[in-house]
Design an enzyme around this catalytic site. Structure first.
Site, PDB file in Angstrom:
ATOM      1  N   ILE A 131       1.352   4.166  -1.491  1.00 48.48           N
ATOM      2  CA  ILE A 131       2.206   3.153  -2.105  1.00 48.48           C
ATOM      3  C   ILE A 131       3.119   2.645  -0.991  1.00 48.48           C
ATOM      4  CG2 ILE A 131       3.818   4.949  -2.900  1.00 48.48           C
ATOM      5  CD1 ILE A 131       4.647   3.150  -5.173  1.00 48.48           C
ATOM      6  N   SER A 132       3.184   1.336  -0.823  1.00 49.46           N
ATOM      7  CA  SER A 132       3.933   0.758   0.295  1.00 49.46           C
ATOM      8  C   SER A 132       5.434   1.006   0.147  1.00 49.46           C
ATOM      9  CB  SER A 132       3.684  -0.748   0.372  1.00 49.46           C
ATOM     10  OG  SER A 132       2.338  -1.028   0.654  1.00 49.46           O
ATOM     11  N   LYS A 133       6.125   0.957   1.278  1.00 58.07           N
ATOM     12  CA  LYS A 133       7.576   1.085   1.272  1.00 58.07           C
ATOM     13  C   LYS A 133       8.193  -0.024   0.426  1.00 58.07           C
ATOM     14  CE  LYS A 133       8.367   0.799   5.691  1.00 58.07           C
ATOM     15  NZ  LYS A 133       9.127   0.889   6.978  1.00 58.07           N
TER      16      LYS A 133
END
Length: 274
Positions: A120-122
């Protein structure tokens, strides 16, 4: 000013869930909304009837809006200024999209594993890409295509920024996980699709915007074809040095305009499903 992109008439839109033959190369889809055939006028709607549950990871106290507000304040400090993006980021509970063992890190500015070698991206990267996607428009975007559903978090944020969201995932395990994660949110404008994201989803085109969570050596032609004139695409792309950078593509009546931005690190874009 409202978004100039309008979806095609209802008669031209796919019914959901859609299950197409594998050799057609087009994803199957499930609409995340509990409805009945009488409500929709459509036949064969397989409503998701599982009761809604609202349970946060035990003992972590992450349901507090103050926790999300602190994350939003950090985003502002990092340069995110789009009010609608900030509001959407503040509304979606990111801890519900990661494993309970990682829930305490959910609101830190870090990427987290979600299984099958994906992350999951920042929050900062998600907010940055969504801000670029919106072009600073005061109103909602029209129909948006997301390449790479992952755990479903960005699709949930997009649901507050667009009138309709089509999100494609090529990994069955993540597609199923996203369905479970999003089930309790009951988002009637989000459609999850299992299929090859490199092919886009032509039956939902044209799209006001396209956003991708994986990067290849070039932008697939299908994405450009399915982007509406006046639309914008935001995705990571491999540069000549082999690294990745954000690329913004604007499709105008005069042609395609491409802008390379800051370095990023996403998983590689792959074809096919598994």
């Amino acid at each position: 000013m409202t978004s100039p992109f309008k979806p095609p008439p209802a008669a031209g839109r796919p019914a959901f869930p859609v299950r197409l033959k594998p050799d057609m190369g087009v994803p199957s889809a499930t609409k995340l909304v509990t409805v009945s055939p009488r409500q929709t006028g459509a036949k064969g709607v397989n409503a998701l009837k599982r009761p809604v549950q609202s349970v946060a990871p035990g003992g972590v106290g992450l349901d507090s809006q103050a926790v999300r507000a602190r994350m939003v304040h950090k985003l502002v400090a990092q340069g995110v200024s789009d009010a609608q993006v900030l509001a959407a980021m503040g509304r979606v509970e990111r801890h519900r999209f990661v494993d309970s063992a990682l829930a305490n890190q959910a609101y830190e500015d870090t990427s987290l594993p979600i299984g099958l070698g994906q992350t999951i991206s920042k929050p900062n990267v998600v907010a940055r890409m969504l801000e670029l996607l919106r072009l600073g428009a005061p109103g909602k975007l029209g129909r948006v295509l997301e390449i790479g559903t992952g755990c479903g978090y960005q699709a949930a944020v997009l649901s507050h920024l667009a009138t309709e969201v089509y999100s494609i995932e090529r990994l069955r395990g993540l597609h199923d996980k996203a369905r479970e994660n999003l089930r309790t949110f009951r988002l009637p404008n989000v459609h999850l699709l299992f299929g090859d994201g490199m092919m886009g989803f032509s039956r939902g085109a044209p799209y006001a915007a396209i956003i991708a969570a994986a990067g290849g050596e070039s932008i697939p032609p299908a994405w450009i074809e399915q982007l509406a004139t006046g639309g914008r695409l935001v995705a990571p792309m491999q540069t000549a040095t082999g690294a990745q950078a954000l690329v913004v593509i604007d499709k105008t009546a005069q042609g395609i305009r491409q802008t390379m931005l800051e370095p990023v690190h996403f998983v590689p874009l792959k074809s096919g499903t598994s």
